[in-house]
Structure formats: structure tokens, C-alpha cells
Scaffold this active site. Structure first.
Site, PDB file in Angstrom:
ATOM      1  N   GLN A 104      -4.566  -1.549  10.084  1.00  8.56           N
ATOM      2  CA  GLN A 104      -4.224  -2.681   9.188  1.00  8.56           C
ATOM      3  C   GLN A 104      -5.129  -3.755  10.100  1.00  8.56           C
ATOM      4  O   GLN A 104      -4.573  -4.015  11.276  1.00  8.56           O
ATOM      5  CB  GLN A 104      -2.953  -3.060   8.563  1.00  8.56           C
ATOM      6  CG  GLN A 104      -2.749  -4.360   7.953  1.00  8.56           C
ATOM      7  CD  GLN A 104      -3.362  -4.161   6.634  1.00  8.56           C
ATOM      8  OE1 GLN A 104      -3.451  -3.253   5.853  1.00  8.56           O
ATOM      9  NE2 GLN A 104      -3.642  -5.297   6.179  1.00  8.56           N
ATOM     10  N   LYS A 128       0.896  -1.106  -0.117  1.00 10.66           N
ATOM     11  CA  LYS A 128       0.045   0.063  -0.177  1.00 10.66           C
ATOM     12  C   LYS A 128       0.809   1.351  -0.131  1.00 10.66           C
ATOM     13  O   LYS A 128       0.548   2.124  -0.679  1.00 10.66           O
ATOM     14  CB  LYS A 128      -0.952  -0.128   1.168  1.00 10.66           C
ATOM     15  CG  LYS A 128      -2.152  -0.990   1.236  1.00 10.66           C
ATOM     16  CD  LYS A 128      -2.919  -1.164   2.400  1.00 10.66           C
ATOM     17  CE  LYS A 128      -3.778  -2.276   2.345  1.00 10.66           C
ATOM     18  NZ  LYS A 128      -4.462  -2.547   3.719  1.00 10.66           N
ATOM     19  N   ASP A 167     -10.978   3.034   4.436  1.00  8.04           N
ATOM     20  CA  ASP A 167     -11.259   1.759   4.343  1.00  8.04           C
ATOM     21  C   ASP A 167     -12.840   1.404   4.238  1.00  8.04           C
ATOM     22  O   ASP A 167     -13.145   0.380   4.176  1.00  8.04           O
ATOM     23  CB  ASP A 167     -10.843   0.995   5.505  1.00  8.04           C
ATOM     24  CG  ASP A 167      -9.439  -0.093   5.412  1.00  8.04           C
ATOM     25  OD1 ASP A 167      -9.266  -0.208   3.992  1.00  8.04           O
ATOM     26  OD2 ASP A 167      -8.624  -0.149   6.300  1.00  8.04           O
TER      27      ASP A 167
END
Ligand code: GUN
Length: 294
Positions: free
Chosen positions: A95, A51, A118
């Protein structure tokens, strides 16, 4: 036909770079994504590194914030509070998975919705369900974009999603049922308590496997001509690779591919699309496109 996520993701990343260059040329703010990584889970390290690299290639600023495995829930909440109030950061992710002593629900609720690239905050999940402007969760959004770019007609089709996780299966089932393109499917959501799973998967025009069991979906479970999307990514030990492992999807590719009209490979299918989606969400966050009051 292969749904080439690697290729489409590259195309999207090039399009994003052009847009970022235009923003910079106009004297606008360079998009800035931050990622929090708690602990040293091998797979998470790989994903976060990918990412960060993608951000740099797209001309973004990226920050990786590491907390030790032993960090408390409070430590993480405090770090998130800092990021929520840091005007230089447009969006950030925490994460997953997190260490067991930290509640993923609590963390999802603590991220400022306007920075939740997200799409995990309950407010954004609700906005997704209602088809209001929001950040779509990266993996389901990536799948939508693959279907769209390959011009796969989904309206009126029977979509069977296997797996009901909050980050893939559940949102995927909602997105495929919405009155959108792609979307407008009749959706069946199967999970670990589903009886006679095969009876459902065999009826799928579009089969989305997101159950996390390597090579679980075999040819006998798939209808001739189905579109097969494989979200699984499990590391299996292998003596044939330098790293000592190989990546396996939830679909037995060699078995199923001859029967499918379209199928995603692992790796190179859904995975790279997840990254492209995160970049799009960050670009939107930087522009204040979702929450105009930002
Ligand atoms: N772990 C697996 N997929 C994801 C994702 O899309 N976002 C985050 N934050 N963690 C993940």
C-alpha cells in the site's frame, strides 16, 4: 447522469464470487491476495481494510501484513522476497504512500511481476503501454470498466487527464490513447507545470481529474456535455460528520454536474471500482492468465 461506481463494483464483485465458487467446486485453488501496510496512515488503513473485506466477500483468502512506520527499506524488501517465494500467495500489493525513507521505485521493482496485481512493476507498465497481457493498475482499470459498462464511446474523443502520477494520471493517459475499447482517444496530459490549464480542460470530451486538489475543477473549466471522471479523494475537516472529516473529490460536483453528460461522485465513483479491479487482477493471477509460465 451519475456513473455509479458503487453499483458497478458490486456487480463485478458478484460476478467474481460466482467464478471463485466455480473454481472451488472444481477443486481448484482459492485465490489469495496479500497486502503489506507500512505504518499507520489513516487513509491507507481505511483502503487496505476495504480491500481485505472485499476479498473475503468474493471468497478469496486475504492476508494483511503490517510493518511498523520505522521498518527499513531492507525490512520491506525481505518481506517482499518472502511473498515472492510463497506459492500459496497469488498476488500482493504494497500500500502506498510509503514512509519517506523507503523508495517507492525500488519497491515497485522488487515485486515479482507475476504477483504484481497493482501493475506497478516497470515490466508490467511496459506491457500495459504495448497492449500486452498484464495487470492494469487498479484505479485506471476501474475507470476503463466504468466507461465500458456505461457504453461510453471514447474513440476519436479528446481525453484530457489532469495529473501525471505513476499510479493514476500517467497510466490513464497511456490507456486512453491505446488502440482498444475503451481507448482510441486523442489524449492531452496536463500537470502542475501546464500553462493555462483551463484552455485544455475546456476542450475535453472526457475529463479525468487526478491532481489531488479538492474541488479544484469548476464549471467554467468544463465543456457542456463532457464526461467527467473524478479520481480525487481528500479528507477535509468537517463538523457535520461523526468521523470529523468528509471526502472531497478534485471536482466541485455541485457546480460541474449540471454541465456534464456523465460524472462520477465522490465517494461512490472511482474508489469502489479500484477495489473491483484489484479482485479481477488477483483472480487472473490465481489462474495464471497473465504469466502463463506461473
Ligand atoms: N495508494 C493509493 N492507491 C493505491 C493503489 O492502487 N495501490 C496501492 N498499493 N496503493 C495505493
Amino acid at each position: 447522469m451519475i456513473l455509479d461506481g458503487k453499483l458497478i463494483s458490486q456487480q463485478i464483485q458478484e460476478e467474481i464470487l460466482l467464478q471463485v465458487n466455480a473454481i472451488k467446486a472444481d477443486g481448484g485453488k482459492t485465490p489469495h491476495l496479500a497486502a503489506i501496510l507500512v505504518g499507520n496512515d489513516g487513509a491507507s488503513e481505511t483502503y487496505v481494510a476495504a480491500k481485505v473485506k472485499a476479498c473475503e466477500k468474493a471468497g478469496f483468502i486475504s492476508s494483511l501484513i503490517r510493518l511498523p512506520e520505522t521498518a527499513s527499506e531492507q525490512d520491506l524488501l525481505e518481506k517482499m522476497n518472502e511473498l515472492n517465494n510463497d506459492k500459496s500467495i497469488d498476488g500482493y500489493i504494497v500500500q502506498l504512500p510509503l514512509p519517506k525513507h523507503i523508495s517507492e521505485h525500488k519497491i515497485a521493482e522488487a515485486i515479482a511481476p507475476e504477483k504484481d496485481v497493482d501493475g506497478f512493476h516497470p515490466q508490467n507498465v511496459g506491457r500495459m503501454a504495448l497492449n500486452l497481457p498484464t495487470y492494469l493498475p487498479a484505479t485506471p482499470y476501474g475507470i476503463l470498466q466504468l466507461l465500458e459498462r456505461y457504453k461510453i464511446d471514447t474513440a476519436g474523443k479528446h481525453c484530457v487527464v489532469v495529473g501525471r502520477s505513476s499510479i493514476v494520471g500517467l497510466p490513464m493517459s497511456i490507456l486512453m490513447a491505446r488502440n482498444t475499447v475503451p481507448g482510441n482517444c486523442t489524449v492531452t496530459l496536463c500537470h502542475s507545470k501546464t500553462k493555462n490549464l483551463k484552455e485544455f480542460t475546456q476542450k475535453a470530451d472526457i475529463l479525468i481529474a487526478a491532481l489531488g486538489k479538492p474541488e479544484f475543477i469548476t464549471a467554467d473549466m468544463v465543456k457542456e456535455g463532457a464526461v467527467v471522471i473524478d479520481v480525487g479523494i481528500t479528507r477535509l475537516p468537517s463538523d457535520k460528520t461523526k468521523s470529523g472529516f468528509r471526502l472531497a473529490g478534485d471536482v466541485n460536483f455541485a457546480d460541474v454536474a449540471p454541465k456534464a453528460s456523465y460524472i462520477t461522485p465522490v465517494p461512490g465513483g472511482v474508489g469502489p471500482m479500484t477495489i473491483a479491479s484489484l479482485l479481477i487482477n488477483t483472480l487472473k493471477a490465481g489462474r495464471g492468465e497473465v504469466y502463463h509460465s506461473k
